[in-house]
Design a protein around this motif. Structure first.
Motif, mmCIF file in Angstrom:
data_model
loop_
_atom_site.group_PDB
_atom_site.id
_atom_site.type_symbol
_atom_site.label_atom_id
_atom_site.label_comp_id
_atom_site.label_asym_id
_atom_site.label_seq_id
_atom_site.Cartn_x
_atom_site.Cartn_y
_atom_site.Cartn_z
ATOM 1 N N LEU A 133 57.888 37.764 71.620
ATOM 2 C CA LEU A 133 57.951 38.063 70.194
ATOM 3 C C LEU A 133 56.758 37.477 69.449
ATOM 4 C CD1 LEU A 133 61.782 37.542 69.654
ATOM 5 C CD2 LEU A 133 60.529 39.692 69.928
ATOM 6 N N THR A 134 56.229 36.374 69.943
ATOM 7 C CA THR A 134 54.987 35.807 69.428
ATOM 8 C C THR A 134 54.119 35.434 70.621
ATOM 9 O OG1 THR A 134 55.822 33.520 69.397
ATOM 10 C CG2 THR A 134 56.149 34.836 67.399
ATOM 11 N N ALA A 139 50.164 37.440 67.919
ATOM 12 C CA ALA A 139 51.144 37.506 66.828
ATOM 13 C C ALA A 139 51.482 36.091 66.372
ATOM 14 C CB ALA A 139 52.406 38.228 67.279
ATOM 15 N N VAL A 142 57.089 36.699 63.622
ATOM 16 C CA VAL A 142 57.939 37.837 63.941
ATOM 17 C C VAL A 142 58.880 38.072 62.770
ATOM 18 C CG1 VAL A 142 59.591 36.355 65.152
ATOM 19 C CG2 VAL A 142 59.605 38.803 65.586
ATOM 20 N N THR A 167 51.634 40.275 62.900
ATOM 21 C CA THR A 167 53.070 40.025 62.994
ATOM 22 C C THR A 167 53.739 41.018 63.945
ATOM 23 O OG1 THR A 167 53.121 39.210 60.713
ATOM 24 C CG2 THR A 167 55.222 39.873 61.668
ATOM 25 N N THR A 168 54.696 40.515 64.710
ATOM 26 C CA THR A 168 55.543 41.398 65.502
ATOM 27 C C THR A 168 56.691 41.867 64.617
ATOM 28 O OG1 THR A 168 55.041 40.185 67.537
ATOM 29 C CG2 THR A 168 56.998 41.601 67.548
ATOM 30 N N VAL A 233 60.222 47.459 68.885
ATOM 31 C CA VAL A 233 59.277 46.347 68.748
ATOM 32 C C VAL A 233 57.920 46.957 68.466
ATOM 33 C CG1 VAL A 233 58.358 44.268 69.796
ATOM 34 C CG2 VAL A 233 60.620 45.078 70.459
ATOM 35 N N GLY A 235 53.894 46.169 67.553
ATOM 36 C CA GLY A 235 52.849 45.169 67.493
ATOM 37 C C GLY A 235 52.113 45.009 68.813
ATOM 38 N N LYS A 236 51.025 44.232 68.790
ATOM 39 C CA LYS A 236 50.166 44.063 69.961
ATOM 40 C C LYS A 236 50.876 43.399 71.135
ATOM 41 C CE LYS A 236 46.855 41.835 67.805
ATOM 42 N NZ LYS A 236 47.407 41.828 66.431
ATOM 43 N N VAL A 237 51.916 42.601 70.868
ATOM 44 C CA VAL A 237 52.615 41.928 71.966
ATOM 45 C C VAL A 237 53.241 42.924 72.941
ATOM 46 C CG1 VAL A 237 53.100 39.812 70.674
ATOM 47 C CG2 VAL A 237 54.725 41.730 70.573
#
Length: 267
Positions: A133-134, A139, A142, A167-168, A233, A235-237
């Motif tokens: 998540l981070t 990120a 979250v 941010t996620t 979800v 984001g880049k994660v």
């Protein structure tokens, strides 16, 4: 003297019974009555004592056979009969679980209430898919956001602040509105190439995953036929997931370098 009952508002976690807390498993097995939501997995329901009263009160989109007001009354009535009641909710009762609303009602009616926390769906998803998540460099935070409003109301979210590449973003209950969510985030500057992961029934034997991009996630979800419960979800994660094409932080950072929130600079 009549025994005073009690209601435990229990987080049943994302579905796998081994992800229950020890306390949650104990209360489920010892309760006189169990009142449970639709998203509580059959594996967890199998832990209920055979002699316990079982009361299903599940809801789904546009289908609320047991209104929230009636659920509140059921919990109160059972406790006032002197029963220990396990109120089972998917994930955690204090994250989009309306646990605090039920607690407020019960306490106003002199019913003793205790929370038993659970692993929320986002945490279960992270563990089962390998998507953090981070992550340092990817990120810094979250955010958990609902993708559904009561009575199908307008999604009046702060889209500008949500469209942040640092941010996620985790969307709960967003299957019906994912096309709108995608468009609103893009309108506020989030790239159509932003990675997205959709996970249905995370941590259970029925888990399904769809990796996609923000610009095509609605079509991909439709084609895959994913059904609720689905967690998104964004984001880049997501690129750290075990099923994504690239896995190293160096590759991810070189593919998507961030200048500021809402602006994605491609390397």
């Amino acid at each position: 003297m009549k025994q005073k009952g009690k209601v435990y508002l229990i987080g049943a976690g994302p579905g796998h019974p081994e992800l229950l807390t020890v306390k949650a498993a104990r209360v489920i097995q010892e309760a006189d009555a169990v009142v449970f939501d639709r998203l509580v997995s059959p594996e967890i329901l199998s832990l209920i004592c055979e002699t316990a009263l079982q009361v299903p009160v599940g809801k789904s989109a546009d289908n609320h056979p047991v209104p929230q007001e009636r659920i509140n009354e059921i919990l109160k009535d059972l406790a006032q009969k002197g029963m220990v009641v396990a109120r089972l909710k998917g994930g955690d009762p204090l994250i989009f679980g309306r646990g605090s609303e039920e607690a407020e009602y019960l306490r106003a009616n002199d019913v003793t209430v205790e929370y038993v926390p659970g692993i929320t769906a986002a945490q279960g998803m992270a563990a089962s898919t390998g998507v953090p998540l981070t992550h340092r460099g990817l990120a810094t935070g979250v955010r958990y956001v609902t993708g559904h409003r009561q009575a199908n109301g307008s999604l009046d979210l702060d889209w500008k602040s949500l469209a942040c590449t640092d941010t996620t973003l985790v969307i709960y209950m967003g299957v019906a509105n994912i096309a709108q969510i995608s468009m609103r985030l893009q309108a506020e500057g989030l790239s159509e190439d932003t990675p997205v992961l959709a996970v249905a029934s995370a941590t259970t034997p029925r888990e399904k995953r769809v990796y996609s991009r923000l610009g095509r996630i609605a079509a991909d979800i439709h084609d895959a036929g994913l059904k609720a419960p689905v967690l998104f979800v964004i984001g880049k994660v997501v690129m750290m997931g075990e099923d994504w094409q690239t896995n190293t932080v160096e590759e991810i950072l070189s593919a998507a370098r961030v200048d500021t929130c809402g602006k994605l600079a491609h390397g």
